[in-house]
Design a protein around this motif. Structure first.
Motif, PDB file in Angstrom:
ATOM      1  N   SER A 124       0.867  -1.170   0.000  1.00  0.00           N
ATOM      2  CA  SER A 124       0.000   0.000   0.000  1.00  0.00           C
ATOM      3  C   SER A 124       0.903   1.219   0.000  1.00  0.00           C
ATOM      4  CB  SER A 124      -0.878  -0.045   1.254  1.00  0.00           C
ATOM      5  OG  SER A 124      -1.262   1.252   1.615  1.00  0.00           O
ATOM      6  N   PHE A 125       0.823   2.039  -1.060  1.00  0.00           N
ATOM      7  CA  PHE A 125       1.720   3.191  -1.137  1.00  0.00           C
ATOM      8  C   PHE A 125       1.054   4.327  -1.885  1.00  0.00           C
ATOM      9  CE2 PHE A 125       3.199   3.138  -5.595  1.00  0.00           C
ATOM     10  CZ  PHE A 125       2.736   1.898  -5.994  1.00  0.00           C
ATOM     11  N   GLU A 126       1.662   5.499  -1.768  1.00  0.00           N
ATOM     12  CA  GLU A 126       1.181   6.627  -2.542  1.00  0.00           C
ATOM     13  C   GLU A 126       2.044   6.759  -3.791  1.00  0.00           C
ATOM     14  OE1 GLU A 126      -0.042  10.336  -0.930  1.00  0.00           O
ATOM     15  OE2 GLU A 126       0.045   9.525   1.105  1.00  0.00           O
ATOM     16  N   PRO A 127       1.442   7.072  -4.942  1.00  0.00           N
ATOM     17  CA  PRO A 127       2.258   7.168  -6.149  1.00  0.00           C
ATOM     18  C   PRO A 127       3.345   8.218  -5.964  1.00  0.00           C
ATOM     19  CG  PRO A 127       0.067   8.104  -6.489  1.00  0.00           C
ATOM     20  CD  PRO A 127       0.025   7.374  -5.187  1.00  0.00           C
ATOM     21  N   GLY A 128       4.563   7.886  -6.413  1.00  0.00           N
ATOM     22  CA  GLY A 128       5.699   8.783  -6.246  1.00  0.00           C
ATOM     23  C   GLY A 128       6.696   8.262  -5.229  1.00  0.00           C
ATOM     24  N   GLN A 129       6.273   7.307  -4.409  1.00  0.00           N
ATOM     25  CA  GLN A 129       7.182   6.790  -3.387  1.00  0.00           C
ATOM     26  C   GLN A 129       8.145   5.776  -3.993  1.00  0.00           C
ATOM     27  OE1 GLN A 129       4.238   5.694  -0.184  1.00  0.00           O
ATOM     28  NE2 GLN A 129       5.633   6.984   0.983  1.00  0.00           N
ATOM     29  N   TYR A 130       9.204   5.457  -3.233  1.00  0.00           N
ATOM     30  CA  TYR A 130      10.194   4.519  -3.765  1.00  0.00           C
ATOM     31  C   TYR A 130      10.330   3.280  -2.886  1.00  0.00           C
ATOM     32  CZ  TYR A 130      13.637   6.479  -0.407  1.00  0.00           C
ATOM     33  OH  TYR A 130      14.311   6.887   0.712  1.00  0.00           O
ATOM     34  N   ALA A 131      10.930   2.245  -3.452  1.00  0.00           N
ATOM     35  CA  ALA A 131      11.186   1.004  -2.727  1.00  0.00           C
ATOM     36  C   ALA A 131      12.683   0.720  -2.801  1.00  0.00           C
ATOM     37  CB  ALA A 131      10.401  -0.149  -3.342  1.00  0.00           C
ATOM     38  N   GLN A 132      13.185  -0.042  -1.847  1.00  0.00           N
ATOM     39  CA  GLN A 132      14.600  -0.432  -1.874  1.00  0.00           C
ATOM     40  C   GLN A 132      14.702  -1.884  -2.315  1.00  0.00           C
ATOM     41  OE1 GLN A 132      16.190   2.713   1.463  1.00  0.00           O
ATOM     42  NE2 GLN A 132      16.325   0.533   1.916  1.00  0.00           N
ATOM     43  N   LEU A 133      15.454  -2.092  -3.381  1.00  0.00           N
ATOM     44  CA  LEU A 133      15.655  -3.418  -3.917  1.00  0.00           C
ATOM     45  C   LEU A 133      16.826  -4.042  -3.166  1.00  0.00           C
ATOM     46  CD1 LEU A 133      14.477  -5.066  -6.285  1.00  0.00           C
ATOM     47  CD2 LEU A 133      16.333  -4.189  -7.689  1.00  0.00           C
ATOM     48  N   VAL A 134      16.635  -5.265  -2.660  1.00  0.00           N
ATOM     49  CA  VAL A 134      17.702  -5.943  -1.923  1.00  0.00           C
ATOM     50  C   VAL A 134      18.543  -6.733  -2.919  1.00  0.00           C
ATOM     51  CG1 VAL A 134      18.263  -7.556  -0.074  1.00  0.00           C
ATOM     52  CG2 VAL A 134      16.222  -6.103   0.101  1.00  0.00           C
ATOM     53  N   VAL A 135      19.796  -6.330  -3.067  1.00  0.00           N
ATOM     54  CA  VAL A 135      20.692  -6.999  -4.005  1.00  0.00           C
ATOM     55  C   VAL A 135      21.504  -8.029  -3.225  1.00  0.00           C
ATOM     56  CG1 VAL A 135      22.547  -6.685  -5.668  1.00  0.00           C
ATOM     57  CG2 VAL A 135      20.859  -4.876  -5.331  1.00  0.00           C
ATOM     58  N   PRO A 136      21.345  -9.322  -3.528  1.00  0.00           N
ATOM     59  CA  PRO A 136      22.104 -10.333  -2.781  1.00  0.00           C
ATOM     60  C   PRO A 136      23.577 -10.303  -3.199  1.00  0.00           C
ATOM     61  CG  PRO A 136      20.892 -11.362  -4.565  1.00  0.00           C
ATOM     62  CD  PRO A 136      20.507  -9.912  -4.568  1.00  0.00           C
ATOM     63  N   PRO A 137      24.462 -10.931  -2.431  1.00  0.00           N
ATOM     64  CA  PRO A 137      25.863 -11.003  -2.848  1.00  0.00           C
ATOM     65  C   PRO A 137      25.957 -11.735  -4.180  1.00  0.00           C
ATOM     66  CG  PRO A 137      25.571 -11.820  -0.596  1.00  0.00           C
ATOM     67  CD  PRO A 137      24.209 -11.640  -1.177  1.00  0.00           C
ATOM     68  N   TYR A 138      26.753 -11.221  -5.107  1.00  0.00           N
ATOM     69  CA  TYR A 138      26.976 -11.917  -6.374  1.00  0.00           C
ATOM     70  C   TYR A 138      28.361 -11.548  -6.879  1.00  0.00           C
ATOM     71  CZ  TYR A 138      26.337  -7.567  -9.006  1.00  0.00           C
ATOM     72  OH  TYR A 138      26.487  -6.307  -9.508  1.00  0.00           O
ATOM     73  N   GLY A 139      28.952 -12.412  -7.689  1.00  0.00           N
ATOM     74  CA  GLY A 139      30.255 -12.125  -8.288  1.00  0.00           C
ATOM     75  C   GLY A 139      31.265 -11.682  -7.247  1.00  0.00           C
ATOM     76  N   ASP A 140      31.863 -10.513  -7.482  1.00  0.00           N
ATOM     77  CA  ASP A 140      32.897 -10.018  -6.578  1.00  0.00           C
ATOM     78  C   ASP A 140      32.315  -9.328  -5.342  1.00  0.00           C
ATOM     79  OD1 ASP A 140      34.846 -10.949  -8.197  1.00  0.00           O
ATOM     80  OD2 ASP A 140      35.141  -9.059  -9.284  1.00  0.00           O
ATOM     81  N   TYR A 141      30.989  -9.115  -5.329  1.00  0.00           N
ATOM     82  CA  TYR A 141      30.390  -8.412  -4.198  1.00  0.00           C
ATOM     83  C   TYR A 141      29.937  -9.415  -3.155  1.00  0.00           C
ATOM     84  CZ  TYR A 141      30.477  -4.642  -7.549  1.00  0.00           C
ATOM     85  OH  TYR A 141      30.879  -3.721  -8.469  1.00  0.00           O
ATOM     86  N   LYS A 142      30.588  -9.375  -1.985  1.00  0.00           N
ATOM     87  CA  LYS A 142      30.349 -10.401  -0.975  1.00  0.00           C
ATOM     88  C   LYS A 142      29.252 -10.010  -0.003  1.00  0.00           C
ATOM     89  CE  LYS A 142      33.802 -12.793  -2.570  1.00  0.00           C
ATOM     90  NZ  LYS A 142      33.401 -13.395  -3.839  1.00  0.00           N
ATOM     91  N   GLU A 143      28.758  -8.779  -0.097  1.00  0.00           N
ATOM     92  CA  GLU A 143      27.760  -8.352   0.868  1.00  0.00           C
ATOM     93  C   GLU A 143      26.490  -7.900   0.185  1.00  0.00           C
ATOM     94  OE1 GLU A 143      28.667  -5.935   4.322  1.00  0.00           O
ATOM     95  OE2 GLU A 143      30.774  -6.298   3.902  1.00  0.00           O
ATOM     96  N   SER A 144      25.383  -8.167   0.848  1.00  0.00           N
ATOM     97  CA  SER A 144      24.098  -7.726   0.330  1.00  0.00           C
ATOM     98  C   SER A 144      23.990  -6.209   0.466  1.00  0.00           C
ATOM     99  CB  SER A 144      23.001  -8.413   1.130  1.00  0.00           C
ATOM    100  OG  SER A 144      21.748  -7.920   0.751  1.00  0.00           O
ATOM    101  N   THR A 145      23.419  -5.564  -0.550  1.00  0.00           N
ATOM    102  CA  THR A 145      23.211  -4.119  -0.464  1.00  0.00           C
ATOM    103  C   THR A 145      21.777  -3.795  -0.875  1.00  0.00           C
ATOM    104  OG1 THR A 145      24.113  -3.964  -2.676  1.00  0.00           O
ATOM    105  CG2 THR A 145      25.551  -3.296  -0.903  1.00  0.00           C
ATOM    106  N   GLN A 146      21.367  -2.559  -0.623  1.00  0.00           N
ATOM    107  CA  GLN A 146      20.037  -2.137  -1.030  1.00  0.00           C
ATOM    108  C   GLN A 146      20.163  -0.860  -1.841  1.00  0.00           C
ATOM    109  OE1 GLN A 146      17.172  -1.882   2.073  1.00  0.00           O
ATOM    110  NE2 GLN A 146      17.623  -3.901   2.866  1.00  0.00           N
ATOM    111  N   ARG A 147      19.326  -0.743  -2.865  1.00  0.00           N
ATOM    112  CA  ARG A 147      19.318   0.481  -3.651  1.00  0.00           C
ATOM    113  C   ARG A 147      17.878   0.938  -3.842  1.00  0.00           C
ATOM    114  NH1 ARG A 147      23.767   0.489  -2.490  1.00  0.00           N
ATOM    115  NH2 ARG A 147      25.662   0.783  -3.710  1.00  0.00           N
ATOM    116  N   ALA A 148      17.700   2.244  -3.856  1.00  0.00           N
ATOM    117  CA  ALA A 148      16.358   2.800  -3.913  1.00  0.00           C
ATOM    118  C   ALA A 148      15.927   3.049  -5.363  1.00  0.00           C
ATOM    119  CB  ALA A 148      16.320   4.109  -3.136  1.00  0.00           C
ATOM    120  N   TYR A 149      14.708   2.651  -5.701  1.00  0.00           N
ATOM    121  CA  TYR A 149      14.131   2.931  -7.022  1.00  0.00           C
ATOM    122  C   TYR A 149      12.690   3.377  -6.852  1.00  0.00           C
ATOM    123  CZ  TYR A 149      18.173   0.516  -8.838  1.00  0.00           C
ATOM    124  OH  TYR A 149      19.448   0.161  -9.114  1.00  0.00           O
ATOM    125  N   SER A 150      12.305   4.433  -7.572  1.00  0.00           N
ATOM    126  CA  SER A 150      10.918   4.868  -7.538  1.00  0.00           C
ATOM    127  C   SER A 150      10.045   3.783  -8.149  1.00  0.00           C
ATOM    128  CB  SER A 150      10.758   6.161  -8.339  1.00  0.00           C
ATOM    129  OG  SER A 150      11.414   7.214  -7.687  1.00  0.00           O
TER     130      SER A 150
END
Lengths: 373, 197
Positions: free
Chosen positions: A161-187
């Motif tokens: 449930s959200f208002e249009p215009g808000q953003y979500a954070q995508l959880v990026v699991p560890p992959y390749g050379d990146y050993k830690e999970s990170t999050q990035r924000a996308y509208s």
């Protein structure tokens, strides 16, 4: 025992003994008993086990503060106002706080440990924030470097449930050379009525951790986690004319806002102008969809602008950098009266648009944007 | 090897004549980065002193009771590192519990110290110089205090240097390293007064 084994065995023994000491010390010393977290003057109360950081303690209760780094004290997003005394600011917090925020006792949720009863203040919308378990239903190429990511929410069952215009954070699991999970924000570009799905537009940034993952690794059917909704990039009430400007994947929040308005008839007294900038035909997308929306919604005006149209584009629309087109329309085409600016795109584009809008007489406090650098 | 050195002599020697930082150049990373700020420097110096003294005694016990009797000297590096890491971890929890004020000034530096080579370096000196218990304790305390003295001095000097017209190319780590070099040379003035080897 073989003499070669004595050394490793003794070393392991010492390590085990010390680990035991740490475990015992942790049990005895880090036991702060049950503590209460009081939110917004008694509106909500949580009883948690003391000793852990506020960010994690709240997450355990299903309350998610915005956090891009996941609690390592490197993003400064998990700011929260603490009303009770939890000691002075730590050196790990001060780099992320302005003097004004320090004086209001804003703290970083990941650095403040909950050792005794604590009173905090949180904006109400945070209680709506959840972690969603989703499946990739569809990945579609919008342009050569922008993908439309359509996620089906599996859990929780109620969807988002959200208002249009808000953003979500995508959880990026560890992959390749990146050993830690990170999050990035996308509208989110999906409509709130489509509560069972989250749609994001992701432009490939060379070397970007999340965008590379979405473009090169993610496949339809994969499981993905997302946290949201966040942000207050929302349509303000009142009759002021909306002047929206987007570039590239900055299209996302406006897609959500426009389709929501078309669907629900929200903000009936607002006229909407939407300027969308792209370099050439191969960078532009959703043009037919928005032209169709323009026919359905008479108070909506769509102005796409190409800065360097190629001959093969057969371009008949506006030509020039989107800020130039915007400046011209603000002066000549838009109806007079109150105006509000809504911007989404690169920091450079946003700064340039703010300049054009204030020069055209709009007040800086009536210009809204999320800056995703 | 050095049974004849009096522990008190060793204490003074490890602070001045054989300063772990300025004569052996150990523990440089935090020395350079933290010395920007005088208050943090004192906090870190205190933390190093406490940790150095405690880990030195614990390592001495492990060395005499386990490593030497079992003849596994070749594993002493690994064992010392484990001992240091565990002690720092427990110490952090104790301080956090007992005194929040002390935790604020000292505890936050403890994770930095786990990987401070001055600590491991001093313990290895203790091993190769074959110190007795009192000697080890005095050497640990003195080395820590010496490190504290050095960082306190450097942070004061840097405060003065900040106000000086330093050439652009030397600003930051450059002028700091030059400063440390002068300090080390000044400390050579003490050397030769006592021999701890």
């Amino acid at each position: 025992m073989h003499p070669l084994l004595i050394g490793p065995a003794l070393t392991a023994g010492i390590a085990a003994a010390l680990a035991l000491v740490i475990a015992v010390a942790d049990r005895l010393l880090n036991d702060y008993g049950e503590v209460t977290i009081d939110v917004n003057g008694g509106k909500r109360r949580y009883t948690v086990k003391g000793g852990s950081p506020l960010l994690g303690a709240l997450a355990g209760e299903g309350v998610f503060l915005p956090s891009a780094c996941g609690g390592r004290g490197s993003c400064g997003a998990c700011k929260v106002r603490v009303l009770s005394d939890v000691g002075p600011h730590l050196p790990t917090e001060t780099p992320y706080l302005t003097p004004e925020e320090v004086s209001r006792n804003l703290r970083l949720g990941c650095q403040v440990k909950v050792k005794k009863d604590i009173a905090i203040e949180l904006p109400e919308y945070l209680f709506n924030i959840k972690k969603f378990r989703t499946t990739v239903e569809r990945i579609r190429d919008l342009t050569y470097d922008i993908k439309e990511l359509y996620l089906r929410i599996e859990e929780p069952a109620g969807g988002i449930s959200f208002e249009p215009g808000q953003y979500a954070q995508l959880v990026v699991p560890p992959y390749g050379d990146y050993k830690e999970s990170t999050q990035r924000a996308y509208s989110m570009s999906s409509r709130p009525s489509d509560s069972g799905h989250i749609e994001l537009l992701v432009r490939l940034v060379p070397g970007g951790i999340a965008t590379t993952w979405v473009h090169k690794h993610l496949k339809e059917g994969d499981a993905v986690e997302a946290v949201g909704p966040f942000g207050d990039f929302k349509v303000r009430p009142g009759p002021a004319t909306m002047v929206c400007v987007a570039g590239g994947s900055g299209m996302a929040p406006f897609k959500s806002i426009l389709y929501h308005i078309a669907e629900t008839g929200a903000h009936p007294d607002k006229e909407i102008w939407y300027f969308f900038g792209a370099r050439s035909g191969r960078d532009a997308f959703y043009l037919e969809e928005l032209a169709e929306l323009e026919r359905r919604l008479p108070r909506f005006h769509f102005v796409p602008a190409l800065s360097e149209p190629k001959p093969e584009d057969g371009w008949a629309g506006e030509t020039g950098i989107v800020t130039e087109v915007l400046a011209r329309y603000l002066k000549e085409r838009l109806p007079p009266g109150a105006r509000e600016g809504y911007l989404c795109g690169s920091p450079g584009m946003i700064d340039a648009c703010v300049k054009v809008m204030t020069a055209a007489g709009m007040a800086a406090e009536d210009i809204f944007f999320d800056k995703f650098a | 090897m050095s049974p004849e050195i009096h522990p008190l002599t060793l204490l003074v020697a490890s602070i001045f004549t054989n300063n772990i930082l300025l004569s052996n150049f150990l523990g440089m990373c935090s020395f350079i980065s933290i010395s920007k700020d005088q208050k943090s420097s004192s906090g870190l110096g205190l933390a190093v002193t406490v940790v150095m003294a405690i880990t030195m005694i614990a390592s001495w016990a492990v060395l005499k009771l386990v490593i030497e009797p079992a003849g596994i000297g070749y594993l002493s590096f690994i064992i010392f590192i484990i001992v240091i890491a565990a002690i720092v971890q427990v110490l952090e929890m104790v301080i956090d519990r007992v005194s929040p004020a002390l935790y604020l000034s000292l505890g936050i530096f403890l994770p930095l110290i786990t990987v401070n080579c001055a600590i491991l370096g001093a313990i290895l000196f203790m091993q190769i110089r074959n110190y007795g218990f009192l000697q080890a304790a005095a050497f640990g305390l003195g080395s820590g205090a010496g490190w504290w003295l050095a960082i306190a001095l450097l942070s004061s000097i840097r405060k003065k240097v900040d106000a000086a017209p330093v050439p652009a190319g030397l600003k930051g780590a450059g002028i700091t390293l030059v400063t440390i070099g002068f300090m080390a040379m000044a400390f050579i003035g003490f050397s030769g007064m006592v021999n701890v080897q």
